[in-house]
Design a protein around this motif. Structure first.
Motif, mmCIF file in Angstrom:
data_model
loop_
_atom_site.group_PDB
_atom_site.id
_atom_site.type_symbol
_atom_site.label_atom_id
_atom_site.label_comp_id
_atom_site.label_asym_id
_atom_site.label_seq_id
_atom_site.Cartn_x
_atom_site.Cartn_y
_atom_site.Cartn_z
ATOM 1 N N ASP A 44 20.825 -45.133 -76.072
ATOM 2 C CA ASP A 44 20.419 -44.790 -77.439
ATOM 3 C C ASP A 44 20.872 -43.387 -77.840
ATOM 4 O OD1 ASP A 44 18.802 -43.350 -75.790
ATOM 5 O OD2 ASP A 44 16.896 -44.154 -76.553
ATOM 6 N N PHE A 45 21.787 -42.795 -77.057
ATOM 7 C CA PHE A 45 22.239 -41.448 -77.391
ATOM 8 C C PHE A 45 23.027 -41.418 -78.704
ATOM 9 C CE2 PHE A 45 22.311 -39.931 -72.688
ATOM 10 C CZ PHE A 45 20.918 -39.987 -72.678
ATOM 11 N N SER A 46 23.535 -42.565 -79.129
ATOM 12 C CA SER A 46 24.305 -42.600 -80.379
ATOM 13 C C SER A 46 23.437 -42.249 -81.580
ATOM 14 C CB SER A 46 24.928 -43.980 -80.585
ATOM 15 O OG SER A 46 23.914 -44.978 -80.606
ATOM 16 N N ASN A 47 22.105 -42.353 -81.402
ATOM 17 C CA ASN A 47 21.192 -41.992 -82.491
ATOM 18 C C ASN A 47 20.762 -40.537 -82.412
ATOM 19 O OD1 ASN A 47 21.162 -44.682 -83.441
ATOM 20 N ND2 ASN A 47 19.614 -45.218 -81.902
ATOM 21 N N ASN A 48 21.185 -39.833 -81.360
ATOM 22 C CA ASN A 48 20.760 -38.454 -81.164
ATOM 23 C C ASN A 48 21.543 -37.509 -82.069
ATOM 24 O OD1 ASN A 48 19.138 -39.442 -79.181
ATOM 25 N ND2 ASN A 48 20.058 -38.271 -77.506
ATOM 26 N N PRO A 49 20.866 -36.585 -82.721
ATOM 27 C CA PRO A 49 21.592 -35.503 -83.397
ATOM 28 C C PRO A 49 22.254 -34.598 -82.373
ATOM 29 C CG PRO A 49 19.338 -35.720 -84.231
ATOM 30 C CD PRO A 49 19.433 -36.545 -82.978
ATOM 31 N N LEU A 50 23.266 -33.901 -82.784
ATOM 32 C CA LEU A 50 24.016 -33.051 -81.872
ATOM 33 C C LEU A 50 23.341 -31.701 -81.668
ATOM 34 C CD1 LEU A 50 26.577 -32.478 -80.180
ATOM 35 C CD2 LEU A 50 27.667 -31.700 -82.306
ATOM 36 N N GLU A 51 23.033 -30.999 -82.754
ATOM 37 C CA GLU A 51 22.526 -29.633 -82.665
ATOM 38 C C GLU A 51 21.002 -29.644 -82.669
ATOM 39 O OE1 GLU A 51 24.547 -28.186 -86.122
ATOM 40 O OE2 GLU A 51 26.128 -27.261 -84.909
ATOM 41 N N VAL A 52 20.423 -28.897 -81.737
ATOM 42 C CA VAL A 52 18.973 -28.880 -81.540
ATOM 43 C C VAL A 52 18.355 -27.855 -82.479
ATOM 44 C CG1 VAL A 52 17.128 -28.525 -79.865
ATOM 45 C CG2 VAL A 52 19.293 -29.562 -79.146
ATOM 46 N N ALA A 53 17.261 -28.251 -83.121
ATOM 47 C CA ALA A 53 16.608 -27.380 -84.108
ATOM 48 C C ALA A 53 15.106 -27.319 -83.844
ATOM 49 C CB ALA A 53 16.882 -27.899 -85.528
ATOM 50 N N TYR A 54 14.446 -26.362 -84.462
ATOM 51 C CA TYR A 54 12.989 -26.309 -84.423
ATOM 52 C C TYR A 54 12.443 -27.561 -85.101
ATOM 53 C CZ TYR A 54 13.088 -21.449 -82.887
ATOM 54 O OH TYR A 54 13.279 -20.300 -82.164
ATOM 55 N N GLY A 55 11.418 -28.123 -84.487
ATOM 56 C CA GLY A 55 10.871 -29.378 -84.990
ATOM 57 C C GLY A 55 11.463 -30.589 -84.294
ATOM 58 N N SER A 56 12.524 -30.405 -83.491
ATOM 59 C CA SER A 56 13.114 -31.517 -82.754
ATOM 60 C C SER A 56 12.198 -31.945 -81.613
ATOM 61 C CB SER A 56 14.472 -31.113 -82.171
ATOM 62 O OG SER A 56 15.437 -30.941 -83.187
ATOM 63 N N ARG A 57 12.173 -33.219 -81.369
ATOM 64 C CA ARG A 57 11.491 -33.764 -80.192
ATOM 65 C C ARG A 57 12.570 -34.082 -79.149
ATOM 66 N NH1 ARG A 57 6.684 -37.957 -80.895
ATOM 67 N NH2 ARG A 57 5.847 -35.957 -81.633
ATOM 68 N N VAL A 58 12.423 -33.527 -77.949
ATOM 69 C CA VAL A 58 13.490 -33.619 -76.950
ATOM 70 C C VAL A 58 12.904 -33.999 -75.598
ATOM 71 C CG1 VAL A 58 14.869 -31.858 -78.123
ATOM 72 C CG2 VAL A 58 13.312 -31.170 -76.285
ATOM 73 N N SER A 59 13.776 -34.499 -74.738
ATOM 74 C CA SER A 59 13.484 -34.560 -73.314
ATOM 75 C C SER A 59 14.444 -33.614 -72.628
ATOM 76 C CB SER A 59 13.632 -35.988 -72.763
ATOM 77 O OG SER A 59 14.971 -36.440 -72.847
ATOM 78 N N LEU A 60 13.967 -32.927 -71.597
ATOM 79 C CA LEU A 60 14.736 -31.892 -70.924
ATOM 80 C C LEU A 60 15.072 -32.344 -69.512
ATOM 81 C CD1 LEU A 60 12.674 -28.811 -72.147
ATOM 82 C CD2 LEU A 60 14.971 -29.452 -72.888
ATOM 83 N N LYS A 61 16.365 -32.381 -69.217
ATOM 84 C CA LYS A 61 16.871 -32.844 -67.927
ATOM 85 C C LYS A 61 17.219 -31.643 -67.056
ATOM 86 C CE LYS A 61 18.984 -35.936 -65.156
ATOM 87 N NZ LYS A 61 18.313 -37.055 -64.495
ATOM 88 N N ASN A 62 16.645 -31.612 -65.840
ATOM 89 C CA ASN A 62 17.029 -30.564 -64.904
ATOM 90 C C ASN A 62 18.418 -30.866 -64.357
ATOM 91 O OD1 ASN A 62 16.925 -29.478 -61.799
ATOM 92 N ND2 ASN A 62 15.868 -28.133 -63.223
ATOM 93 N N MET A 63 19.261 -29.851 -64.274
ATOM 94 C CA MET A 63 20.657 -30.072 -63.900
ATOM 95 C C MET A 63 20.933 -29.802 -62.428
ATOM 96 S SD MET A 63 22.773 -28.916 -67.267
ATOM 97 C CE MET A 63 24.139 -29.948 -66.794
ATOM 98 N N GLY A 64 19.883 -29.504 -61.658
ATOM 99 C CA GLY A 64 20.070 -29.469 -60.223
ATOM 100 C C GLY A 64 20.361 -30.874 -59.730
ATOM 101 N N PHE A 65 21.210 -30.985 -58.697
ATOM 102 C CA PHE A 65 21.571 -32.310 -58.218
ATOM 103 C C PHE A 65 20.321 -33.052 -57.767
ATOM 104 C CE2 PHE A 65 25.614 -30.020 -57.597
ATOM 105 C CZ PHE A 65 26.391 -30.812 -58.426
ATOM 106 N N GLY A 66 20.138 -34.229 -58.320
ATOM 107 C CA GLY A 66 18.934 -34.998 -58.028
ATOM 108 C C GLY A 66 17.777 -34.640 -58.934
ATOM 109 N N GLY A 67 18.033 -33.810 -59.941
ATOM 110 C CA GLY A 67 16.961 -33.366 -60.829
ATOM 111 C C GLY A 67 16.438 -34.476 -61.714
ATOM 112 N N GLY A 68 15.221 -34.278 -62.216
ATOM 113 C CA GLY A 68 14.584 -35.268 -63.077
ATOM 114 C C GLY A 68 14.313 -34.709 -64.462
ATOM 115 N N LEU A 69 13.456 -35.370 -65.185
ATOM 116 C CA LEU A 69 13.094 -34.998 -66.546
ATOM 117 C C LEU A 69 11.766 -34.235 -66.542
ATOM 118 C CD1 LEU A 69 13.970 -38.451 -68.081
ATOM 119 C CD2 LEU A 69 15.129 -36.309 -68.681
ATOM 120 N N LEU A 70 11.712 -33.158 -67.347
ATOM 121 C CA LEU A 70 10.473 -32.387 -67.463
ATOM 122 C C LEU A 70 9.378 -33.299 -68.003
ATOM 123 C CD1 LEU A 70 9.365 -29.477 -67.107
ATOM 124 C CD2 LEU A 70 9.776 -29.160 -69.562
ATOM 125 N N HIS A 71 8.243 -33.338 -67.300
ATOM 126 C CA HIS A 71 7.243 -34.384 -67.511
ATOM 127 C C HIS A 71 5.844 -33.771 -67.422
ATOM 128 C CE1 HIS A 71 5.675 -38.576 -66.941
ATOM 129 N NE2 HIS A 71 4.783 -37.973 -66.161
#
Length: 756
Positions: A335-362
């Motif tokens: 569903d990334f095709s529905n994602n806006p490109l530039e992040v703004a205040y008021g955006s709802r996001v999920s944050l992915k840790n970029m360490g190898f094997g990292g997960g999503l901030l939860h």
């Protein structure tokens, strides 16, 4: 000292032969016929039989090894295929590996702790059998008529079938007598553990096959050593490398047989290094050949299995969250095709840790049992709504207004991250983290109207995977911009390592705030993955591609971290688990399915004669080696150089193969089961046959009749115990109380009907 006049020897009175190391005794001995054909009698490696003018009888005798190998192969087909479809229920780990086959056939990306080759072969078996991938493979569930599970089992059981002829030919290549070769083939054929594990939709039959295949290729290569750089020499060296690549691509247990080949190679090259007659050019060629065939080639095979894995699984699936956001963007159906490109205040996001094997901030509505007692924050490797955060202004600033001009997030912006489901704010304070005590605890605190300055995080842009360095990044972009979150008050960085929380934290990864400012630590790197903002247009991420090498490394680290997390849970009792000390003498088996009266029951155990004999032979081998060394030190004649080298060669292959496959399970902290011993058992079988061969079948003092009687006793015991316990592999029907004869030892309580 070369004076051997006072030397005593092992052997018939009046015999003399070449000494070992310290000299030689006078005379030669006529070697009596031992009824077998050992390495001394074998044709030289690469010899071609001459067929011109040969009678059928002579032709049969010349090819007797192959005829017997064919007989054992046919017997193996019977043992592996007999009643293979008797149980029409999903048995044991068929629930996992059948499901993985379904993902391949539907091309859905999934995650597992094992490399992909074995599971792709399971999927290939399903494809060849006509399976469409629609079954869920729930444990114990009845197979529908649309799932050709019997054909799939038969295809995979073929790997178990091929173990038997490989065992036969390996014994021949090791120079064992014909008695010992038959015994090896019988033990591989009739062990109920190997038989049982080979008859289901599992990876173990492939793992065992490739281990046995690698050892076979190694012995073939060893027998080509006198013909360095010949076609046969290159062929078997390359096949050994391919075997290593395949076995490590099925399960990482394959690294143990890789270590065995490595030890053999180190010893071989060390001996060549000491050969002063060998030109330096040949020395270099030997090193280069080993490096390419035994390191580069296996690694290419290993990488190729992952490349094919990524090519097949090109659609979004349940394992997406284990991979980087950029990799997920390349999967069809996300569903990334529905994602806006530039992040703004008021955006709802999920944050992915970029360490190898990292997960999503939860975060979730559970609190820390100690420390602040506030709401837990973790890293989670599955997608759900608890991974979503709202980017909001600071408390002293004006509240977010959806009607105000859009304000994009940039480098050094200070933001507040509010957990969307609970409205609490991402927070840190001077409370030690629950596991990593040197770091600060990260929690969720307050709500949409209550908070403090400990909710403030500085956004530090690291770089962008497409636009390059920070200087080229004017705004934070979803998927590609790498950012760090610095706590404004404490100066620490939001961090997610590989530390797992206990059961109270649902075995999820710990999130903390680390004071050390290491700009290279990817465990402090985050990127925006999911991005929702109705005020911004969707972006086109279809052309984003993640580099293969990065995905390959990322997935392997994630597999390693997940495998290390498979530790025994002190809060739960796993009645199927066992410890390595239970395995060699078969103290405990494993129930593979339900134990109801109406169910067909399977119990993973071994043939006691084979397992006990193999374990005992390892002890005998060590004692024998010690005694021989002491006798040689005291100038007793033990055996000639050729026999001594052969004794050591076979003993080292069997002993170090066993050690390398067994000891790691003692050291590692993960949960273990009896099937982890099945690769190790192969080397115990080789040692068992080797000790019997050394003391009985190849003995020069025992008559042929005595050897025949000894072989008959050993073979009869193996066949008899197989026949007695065959039901544990072929399936036990009816109430278990009717099979009390299988209560062969008191600790084997899984057969106790009171436990059903």
């Amino acid at each position: 000292m070369n004076d051997q006049k006072g030397a005593r020897r092992r052997g018939p009175k009046g015999a003399a032969d070449t000494g070992v190391g310290t000299g030689a005794a006078a005379g030669k001995v006529a070697v009596p016929d031992d009824g077998g054909r050992g390495i001394k009698d074998k044709p030289q490696a690469g010899q071609v039989y001459q067929g011109k003018g040969v009678s059928p009888k002579d032709l049969l005798l010349q090819n007797l090894d192959h005829v017997l190998g064919l007989v054992y192969t046919l017997l193996s087909f019977w043992t592996r295929f007999y009643r293979i479809g008797h149980s029409s229920n999903v048995v044991w780990d068929e629930a996992h590996f059948g499901k993985f086959a379904s993902h391949y056939l539907k091309r859905e990306f999934y995650f597992d702790v094992h490399p992909p080759l074995g599971k792709m072969l399971v999927a290939l078996a399903g494809f060849l059998a006509g399976y469409d991938g629609s079954f869920e493979f729930k444990s114990g569930e009845l197979y529908p008529e649309t799932v050709p599970f019997v054909t799939m089992r038969m295809i995979l059981a073929t790997f178990g079938v091929l173990m038997v002829p490989l065992g036969w030919y390996t014994a021949i290549e090791l120079g064992m007598s014909q008695w010992a070769c038959h015994l090896v083939a019988l033990m591989v054929l009739l062990d109920v553990g190997w038989l049982c594990i080979s008859r289901f939709i599992l990876l173990d039959s492939m793992l065992l096959f490739f281990i046995v295949f690698t050892v076979f290729c190694l012995t073939k290569f060893n027998n080509q050593q006198s013909r360095s750089f010949s076609f046969g020499w290159w062929y078997w060296l390359i096949m050994t490398g391919l075997g290593i690549g395949c076995v490590t691509s099925v399960k990482m247990v394959g690294m143990f047989v890789t270590a065995l080949v490595g030890l053999y190679t180190v010893e071989d090259l060390w001996e060549k290094f000491g050969d002063l007659k060998m030109p330096v050019r040949d020395q270099v060629k030997h090193w280069a050949a080993r490096v390419f065939c035994l390191i580069v080639l296996p690694f290419l095979v290993f990488m190729a299995s992952f490349k094919i894995h990524f090519i097949i699984l090109n659609e979004t699936g349940p394992g997406d969250a284990q991979m980087s956001s950029l990799f997920q963007a390349g999967l069809e159906g996300n569903d990334f095709s529905n994602n806006p490109l530039e992040v703004a205040y008021g955006s709802r996001v999920s944050l992915k840790n970029m360490g190898f094997g990292g997960g999503l901030l939860h975060s979730h509505n559970h609190v820390y049992p100690a420390g602040s007692g506030q709401q837990q924050v973790t890293c989670y490797h599955h997608k759900d709504n608890n991974n979503e955060w709202d980017i909001l202004p600071l408390w002293e600033d004006a509240p977010y207004d959806p009607q105000a001009p859009i304000r994009f997030v940039q480098h050094n912006d200070v933001v507040r991250l509010a957990h969307s489901m609970t409205t609490r704010n991402l927070h840190s304070h001077r409370v030690p983290a629950p596991i990593t005590k040197l770091n600060h605890e990260v929690s969720c605190y307050g709500n949409s109207t209550i908070g403090d300055i400990h909710d403030y995080w500085v956004v530090e842009v690291v770089d962008d995977l497409l636009r390059g360095s920070r200087a080229n990044v004017d705004r934070v972009h979803a998927l590609t911009t790498r950012i760090r979150f610095k706590h404004q008050v404490l100066g620490c960085y939001l961090y997610a390592g590989a530390t797992m929380l206990p059961q109270w934290g649902w075995k999820q990864a710990e999130v903390s705030c680390v004071e050390e400012n290491n700009p290279k630590d990817t465990h402090t790197y985050w990127n925006v993955e999911a991005h929702f903002n109705d005020r911004l247009p969707p972006a086109d991420f279809k052309n984003l591609k993640s580099p293969f090498l990065r995905d390959f490394w990322h997935l392997n680290v994630a597999m390693m971290n997940s495998n290390n997390a498979l530790v025994p849970d002190p809060d739960k009792e796993d009645i199927l688990a066992s410890v390595p000390f239970d395995w060699p003498f078969l103290h405990l088996g494993l129930r593979m399915c339900g134990w109801g009266d109406s169910q067909t029951k399977y119990y993973l155990m071994g043939n006691p004669i084979i397992w006990w004999g193999g374990a005992t032979s390892l002890i005998v081998a060590l004692c024998t080696f010690g005694v021989y060394l002491m006798r040689m030190q005291r100038k007793y004649f033990v055996m000639n150089d050729r026999d001594w080298n052969h004794f050591l060669y076979v003993g080292k292959v069997a002993f170090f193969g066993w050690i390398l496959h067994y000891v790691p399970f003692i050291i590692m902290g993960r949960v273990t089961y009896i099937h982890h011993y099945l690769p190790t058992l192969y080397f115990a079988v080789l040692m068992f046959a080797h000790m019997l061969d050394h003391f009985i079948f190849s003995s020069r003092s025992l008559p042929f009749t005595a050897k025949g009687v000894a072989f008959g006793i050993c073979a009869g015991a193996v066949v008899g115990t197989f026949w007695w316990f065959k039901g544990v592999a072929f399936g036990i029907d009816g109430p278990i109380g009717e099979h009390t004869g299988l209560l062969w030892r008191k600790v084997c309580s899984s057969f106790n009907p009171e436990l059903t």
